[in-house]
Write an enzyme that holds these catalytic residues in place. Structure first.
Site, PDB file in Angstrom:
ATOM      1  N   SER A 193       0.797  -1.232   0.000  1.00  0.00           N
ATOM      2  CA  SER A 193       0.000   0.000   0.000  1.00  0.00           C
ATOM      3  C   SER A 193       0.826   1.277   0.000  1.00  0.00           C
ATOM      4  O   SER A 193       0.347   2.319  -0.430  1.00  0.00           O
ATOM      5  CB  SER A 193      -0.943   0.005   1.203  1.00  0.00           C
ATOM      6  OG  SER A 193      -0.210  -0.142   2.391  1.00  0.00           O
ATOM      7  N   HIS A 221      -5.350  -3.731  -2.565  1.00  0.00           N
ATOM      8  CA  HIS A 221      -5.086  -2.786  -3.658  1.00  0.00           C
ATOM      9  C   HIS A 221      -5.062  -3.447  -5.028  1.00  0.00           C
ATOM     10  O   HIS A 221      -4.884  -2.771  -6.035  1.00  0.00           O
ATOM     11  CB  HIS A 221      -3.750  -2.077  -3.409  1.00  0.00           C
ATOM     12  CG  HIS A 221      -3.789  -1.226  -2.178  1.00  0.00           C
ATOM     13  ND1 HIS A 221      -4.298   0.055  -2.178  1.00  0.00           N
ATOM     14  CD2 HIS A 221      -3.436  -1.501  -0.900  1.00  0.00           C
ATOM     15  CE1 HIS A 221      -4.236   0.542  -0.959  1.00  0.00           C
ATOM     16  NE2 HIS A 221      -3.721  -0.381  -0.152  1.00  0.00           N
ATOM     17  N   LYS A 252     -11.673  -0.022  -2.033  1.00  0.00           N
ATOM     18  CA  LYS A 252     -10.747   0.665  -2.949  1.00  0.00           C
ATOM     19  C   LYS A 252     -11.299   0.564  -4.378  1.00  0.00           C
ATOM     20  O   LYS A 252     -12.240   1.282  -4.705  1.00  0.00           O
ATOM     21  CB  LYS A 252      -9.348   0.101  -2.738  1.00  0.00           C
ATOM     22  CG  LYS A 252      -8.974   0.229  -1.242  1.00  0.00           C
ATOM     23  CD  LYS A 252      -7.609  -0.205  -0.909  1.00  0.00           C
ATOM     24  CE  LYS A 252      -7.424  -0.393   0.582  1.00  0.00           C
ATOM     25  NZ  LYS A 252      -7.531   0.815   1.393  1.00  0.00           N
TER      26      LYS A 252
HETATM   27  N1  PMP Z   1      -5.024  -3.963   3.802  1.00  0.00           N
HETATM   28  C1  PMP Z   1      -4.348  -3.052   3.080  1.00  0.00           C
HETATM   29  C2  PMP Z   1      -3.145  -3.478   2.311  1.00  0.00           C
HETATM   30  C3  PMP Z   1      -4.789  -1.714   3.062  1.00  0.00           C
HETATM   31  O1  PMP Z   1      -4.112  -0.797   2.370  1.00  0.00           O
HETATM   32  C4  PMP Z   1      -5.947  -1.365   3.782  1.00  0.00           C
HETATM   33  C5  PMP Z   1      -6.515   0.034   3.756  1.00  0.00           C
HETATM   34  N2  PMP Z   1      -5.666   1.067   3.756  1.00  0.00           N
HETATM   35  C6  PMP Z   1      -6.584  -2.349   4.541  1.00  0.00           C
HETATM   36  C7  PMP Z   1      -6.115  -3.625   4.510  1.00  0.00           C
HETATM   37  C8  PMP Z   1      -7.789  -2.007   5.363  1.00  0.00           C
HETATM   38  O2  PMP Z   1      -8.909  -1.923   4.567  1.00  0.00           O
HETATM   39  P1  PMP Z   1     -10.165  -1.004   4.965  1.00  0.00           P
HETATM   40  O3  PMP Z   1      -9.776   0.403   4.639  1.00  0.00           O
HETATM   41  O4  PMP Z   1     -11.238  -1.529   4.085  1.00  0.00           O
HETATM   42  O5  PMP Z   1     -10.435  -1.207   6.397  1.00  0.00           O
END
Ligand code: PMP
Length: 404
Positions: A193, A221, A252
């Site tokens: 991310s 992602h 996303k």
């Molecule tokens: N896993 C990854 C790799 C993320 O980037 C994110 C969100 N930034 C999450 C999990 C968490 O997902 P959510 O925003 O739907 O809670």
């Protein structure tokens, strides 16, 4: 006379961060997550949203969400096991399981809740009857998302962190720490991310097999982005059906919110009664659920959205590299520009903002110390002209701060 009490130590830290300019102050948008956002009545170009395919504003997605609002109302009123399971939850779970190529899927209220619930319950030292079972150990990439880290922490299992995407380091650590008495889990982001690179899944899968570990991939992602059908990095590497725990988010590319785990039916049923963030949290909002169902159809019907996202990422990254920026190991729609110090990264965000561009900086604890960066994210909807404008502004920001 009552003595004036000293400030609470937590209050002190907040005050210190605010006075030193390090406290993050998010912009407040007057519209949604679109390529152009409105702040105080003024338009800015947004290069920071995970709404990769623009599905939050897709007419089919909006129509499905409105229908669900009329049919189901604004909330579910309960957690899944009590009275919060609606037919659309079951439809969505079946659809995601099919896309990912495994037996079953469990929806969670968010991606964060998915990782914490799945990882902590998978690694639990007790079975469902409260009896002790074989101890667990988890091997986790050092750049894995905070929700994975928190899932590992909540499990109380032994956590072994391996160097970022480093198969040699992972193998050495497996040889050192894994043994036949342990239940091993290897967990990695698919697309990372904060760096925008892709995990070497085939190599990790081989090591998992060799060392009898279960493998888990976080496709937050990459779902809707990579792979012929947009199923993610697992599909990108032709590993469909071979990864036991395929986790992702609907927040996303799928344009809503919520998270899921795709796995075999026994583990899915296990998580339904062992993952506390599933059991003790109200089920996914019906409006979001319907939006995601429609969004998954759009992903199949409009593969051009994925193609444009990849083109936009390539255009921005190659332009930044040509200007002399360090975009780290990015190969996807997430493109960091390394600044190093917090102060430079904060100054860069301000300069971008003054030039009409939202380009947030990310700092520790989101990334390792001294690797503060501007994290740029493209959407399918960005035009080549908008990307050119970003490149022009990047050049002047980079020169002003002396990094190119
Ligand atoms: N896993 C990854 C790799 C993320 O980037 C994110 C969100 N930034 C999450 C999990 C968490 O997902 P959510 O925003 O739907 O809670």
């Amino acid at each position: 006379l009552a003595q004036k009490s000293a400030a609470h130590p937590l209050e002190e830290t907040v005050k210190k961060l605010i006075s030193s300019g390090l406290y993050p102050m998010p912009h407040v948008f007057e519209n949604g997550a679109e390529p152009s956002v409105i702040i105080n009545g003024k338009e800015y170009l947004l290069f920071a949203s995970n709404n990769y395919l623009g599905l939050t504003h897709h007419p089919k997605v909006i129509a499905a969400a409105k229908d669900a609002l009329d049919k189901y109302g604004t909330g579910t009123g309960a957690s899944r096991l009590i009275a919060g399971t609606f037919e659309i939850h079951k439809i969505l779970e079946a659809k995601i399981a099919k896309l990912k190529g495994n037996e079953d899927c469990v929806l969670f209220p968010s991606g964060y809740a998915t990782n914490v619930g799945v990882i902590s319950s998978f690694l639990s030292p007790l079975n469902l009857f409260g009896e002790k079972i074989a101890k667990s150990i988890v091997f986790s990439d050092e750049f894995n998302h905070a929700s994975i880290i928190d899932g590992c922490r909540a499990s109380n299992a032994e956590v072994v962190v391996y160097k970022h995407t480093d198969l040699k380091d992972l193998e050495e650590k497996l040889e050192k720490f894994m043994n036949a008495d342990l239940r091993g889990l290897i967990v990695t982001d698919g697309i990372f991310s904060m760096d925008g690179d892709i995990a070497p899944l085939p190599g990790i899968a081989e090591l998992a097999k060799k060392h009898h570990c279960t493998m888990m991939v976080d496709e937050a992602h990459s779902t809707g982005v990579l792979g012929v059908k947009g199923a993610g990095t697992v599909e990108h590497f032709n590993l469909k059906g071979q990864i036991e725990l395929d986790m992702g988010t609907c927040s996303k590319a799928l344009g809503a919110n919520g998270g899921y785990i795709v796995t075999n039916k026994y583990l899915a049923n296990y998580f339904r009664i062992a993952a506390r963030s599933y059991m003790f949290s109200t089920s996914l909002n019906p409006v979001s659920t319907a939006a995601i169902i429609a969004g998954l159809d759009v992903v199949q019907e409009e593969p051009n959205l994925r193609a444009r996202l990849i083109q936009n990422g390539d255009k921005l990254r190659s332009g930044l590299k040509r200007l002399g920026f360090n975009t780290l190991t990015s190969v996807t729609q997430i493109i960091p520009i390394l600044f190093g110090s917090d102060s430079k990264a904060i100054a860069a965000s301000k300069l971008f903002f003054e030039a009409g561009i939202i380009a947030p900086n990310v700092r520790w604890p989101a990334v390792p110390r001294n690797s503060s960066r501007i994290r740029l994210v493209v959407m399918s909807q960005h035009t080549p002209e908008q990307i050119d404008r970003l490149l022009n502004v990047s050049e002047s920001v980079g020169k002003k701060l002396g990094i190119i």
